[in-house]
Design an enzyme around this catalytic site. Structure first.
Site, PDB file in Angstrom:
ATOM      1  CG  ASP A 135     -12.699  21.507   5.269  1.00 51.68           C
ATOM      2  OD1 ASP A 135     -13.280  20.588   4.668  1.00 51.68           O
ATOM      3  OD2 ASP A 135     -13.289  22.295   6.033  1.00 51.68           O
ATOM      4  CE1 TYR A 137     -17.754  27.917   3.097  1.00 50.09           C
ATOM      5  CE2 TYR A 137     -17.167  29.470   1.355  1.00 50.09           C
ATOM      6  CZ  TYR A 137     -17.917  29.148   2.485  1.00 50.09           C
ATOM      7  OH  TYR A 137     -18.821  30.078   2.994  1.00 50.09           O
ATOM      8  CG  HIS A 142     -21.934  25.814   3.521  1.00 44.62           C
ATOM      9  ND1 HIS A 142     -22.546  25.938   4.749  1.00 44.62           N
ATOM     10  CD2 HIS A 142     -20.607  26.078   3.722  1.00 44.62           C
ATOM     11  CE1 HIS A 142     -21.641  26.249   5.660  1.00 44.62           C
ATOM     12  NE2 HIS A 142     -20.460  26.349   5.066  1.00 44.62           N
ATOM     13  CD  GLU A 208     -18.204  23.543   8.877  1.00 43.70           C
ATOM     14  OE1 GLU A 208     -17.480  23.022   8.000  1.00 43.70           O
ATOM     15  OE2 GLU A 208     -18.097  24.726   9.244  1.00 43.70           O
ATOM     16  CD  GLU A 210     -16.613  19.567   5.709  1.00 47.81           C
ATOM     17  OE1 GLU A 210     -15.668  19.127   5.011  1.00 47.81           O
ATOM     18  OE2 GLU A 210     -16.513  20.579   6.425  1.00 47.81           O
ATOM     19  CG  ASP A 242     -14.129  20.198   9.370  1.00 43.21           C
ATOM     20  OD1 ASP A 242     -13.322  19.840  10.248  1.00 43.21           O
ATOM     21  OD2 ASP A 242     -13.891  21.096   8.556  1.00 43.21           O
ATOM     22  CD  GLN A 249     -15.239  29.353  10.835  1.00 46.24           C
ATOM     23  OE1 GLN A 249     -15.779  28.429  11.417  1.00 46.24           O
ATOM     24  NE2 GLN A 249     -15.158  29.417   9.532  1.00 46.24           N
ATOM     25  CE1 TYR A 253     -14.242  35.163   7.306  1.00 43.42           C
ATOM     26  CE2 TYR A 253     -14.971  35.814   9.504  1.00 43.42           C
ATOM     27  CZ  TYR A 253     -15.089  35.897   8.126  1.00 43.42           C
ATOM     28  OH  TYR A 253     -16.046  36.696   7.566  1.00 43.42           O
ATOM     29  CE  LYS A 262     -13.962  24.026  10.021  1.00 39.08           C
ATOM     30  NZ  LYS A 262     -15.364  23.601   9.855  1.00 39.08           N
TER      31      LYS A 262
END
Length: 427
Positions: A135, A137, A142, A208, A210, A242, A249, A253, A262
């Site tokens: 995934d 970014y 964003h 999300e 995507e 997603d 998170q 994270y 996730k």
């Protein structure tokens, strides 16, 4: 080899509604289950699912080198492994078979009953066996929004962001097709103002918006894929929701990035739309400053003009459009993502999936997550039924749609739709 399937003047002898995402110029690929519980590889024209396994058994692909059971499998992996030349030959042949001026199957009612199904009579499956899922970014808007929210607004982007497509390795075991519900995850969280974490169900479940691309076998271990060749190894695209648990998170994270927040679910649309089908909708992406390193430098139009929409549908209520953005806003292109992914010699295989990362646009109504749309819950969204949403609530259904449109044709992805259910309780 020309892409004859893309002829905008071509019509099908199958009826196609004017607003359909699936005219004869699309010819996506998927896997479905028939009423007779037969799993087959297929395509779609209008509201009809077409059994490619049956077409192959009846010799409609004669002259194209395919293994005998190519379309009689429960995944597209082998077909994807055959490479771009085969994909194009098959799409062109399907367009020819279903062209309004081609007799054959058009006039053979008995064969039509074996090959063609109403879309509501089939059950869509996960189209590929996904070995690995990465995934990215790659939306500057964003990343800037999130950096502004959680760090210093003057330094919203981390120092590496403008130099490389940032990514993390996700879980392929919980990627599911549209229509499969998702349970609210459990996890550790640190409530605001507290020093000690708690364990419980996430309170901040988010979508999300995507897209994702599916790869073919791209390289051997140790080999980098040149950025100017990367598109040859991209089979096609799907829509991707997603799912994200923001409170889990936030606690987990640092320092290694997203994990349980996730990996509980990622939903994709079931039809893979090929890059060939998207060819008429090429456009330029954002200008990249500073200029990327040579291994990431591309020329020409590497983005696609794809309108993307997200809707929230509360239980027994109407849909609410909450976000409308476009794939062309993505800062790092798919070719750059794949080139970077393999630049260290990482092997990429048939059926691997690469997510774009949340795709946000420049305006508040184009933000691709509830985190941004409500600015962390500070500005709740008002829905048609009078209710408010800071994040996704139990029994809400999140629906994402995507399509390209010009003066001649519309090519779409259908939708990815998933309902959020309360936490799973083991019996």
């Amino acid at each position: 080899m020309p892409i004859t399937a893309n002829d905008p003047k071509r019509k099908s002898w199958l009826e196609v509604p004017e607003s359909s995402d699936f005219p004869i110029q699309n010819i996506p690929f998927g896997v479905f289950l028939t009423k007779e519980n037969v799993v087959t590889v297929g395509t779609r024209i209008g509201d009809f699912a077409i059994d490619l396994g049956a077409l192959q058994q009846l010799n409609y692909f004669e002259g194209i080198e395919l293994t005998d059971d190519m379309f009689m499998q429960d995944t597209l992996n082998d077909f994807i492994s055959d490479g771009k030349k085969t994909w194009r030959l098959v799409r062109n042949r399907i367009a020819e078979i279903f062209d309004i001026n081609t007799a054959g199957l058009r006039d053979d009612q008995k064969r039509r009953e074996i090959i063609i199904f109403n879309i509501e009579d089939v059950e869509m499956q996960l189209p590929v066996l996904i070995g690995d899922y990465t995934d990215f970014y790659s939306s500057k808007e964003h990343a800037t929004n999130v950096g502004t929210m959680f760090r210093d607004p003057d330094n919203a982007l981390l120092p590496n962001w403008l130099h490389l497509p940032v990514a993390y390795h996700g879980r392929s075991s919980t990627i599911i097709p549209s229509g499969i519900p998702v349970h609210r995850p459990l996890g550790q969280m640190l409530p605001n103002g507290e020093k000690d974490p708690v364990f419980g169900s996430s309170r901040l479940v988010d979508f999300e918006l995507e897209t994702a691309f599916i790869t073919t076998d791209a390289n051997v271990m140790g080999e980098a894929v040149p950025v100017h060749e990367a598109e040859d190894y991209i089979f096609g695209m799907v829509l991707l929701n997603d799912w994200s648990a923001r409170d889990i998170q936030k606690w987990e994270y640092v320092p290694l990035g997203p994990f349980l927040a996730k990996s509980f679910a990622s939903s994709i649309s079931p039809w893979i739309v090929t890059l060939d089908a998207l060819e008429p909708f090429r456009t330029k992406g954002p200008k990249q400053v500073p200029a990327p390193f040579p291994y990431l430098t591309t020329k020409g139009k590497k983005a696609f003009d794809i309108t993307l929409e997200t809707y929230i549908k509360p239980l027994n209520q109407d849909e609410n459009l909450v976000c409308k953005t476009n794939f062309k806003h993505l800062y790092w292109s798919m070719t750059q993502q794949l080139a970077h992914h393999t630049s260290n010699g990482c092997r990429v295989n048939s059926g691997d999936m690469m997510g774009s990362g949340t795709i946000s646009g420049p305006t508040p109504d184009s933000f691709g997550s509830m985190l941004e749309l409500t600015w962390g819950g500070k500005n709740p969204l008002q829905l048609k039924d009078g209710s408010e949403r800071k994040f996704i609530e139990d029994n809400d259904t999140v629906i994402m749609r995507g399509y390209c449109k010009n003066s001649e044709i519309r090519i779409g992805f259908g939708e990815v739709s998933s309902q959020l259910l309360p936490p799973y309780i083991r019996k």
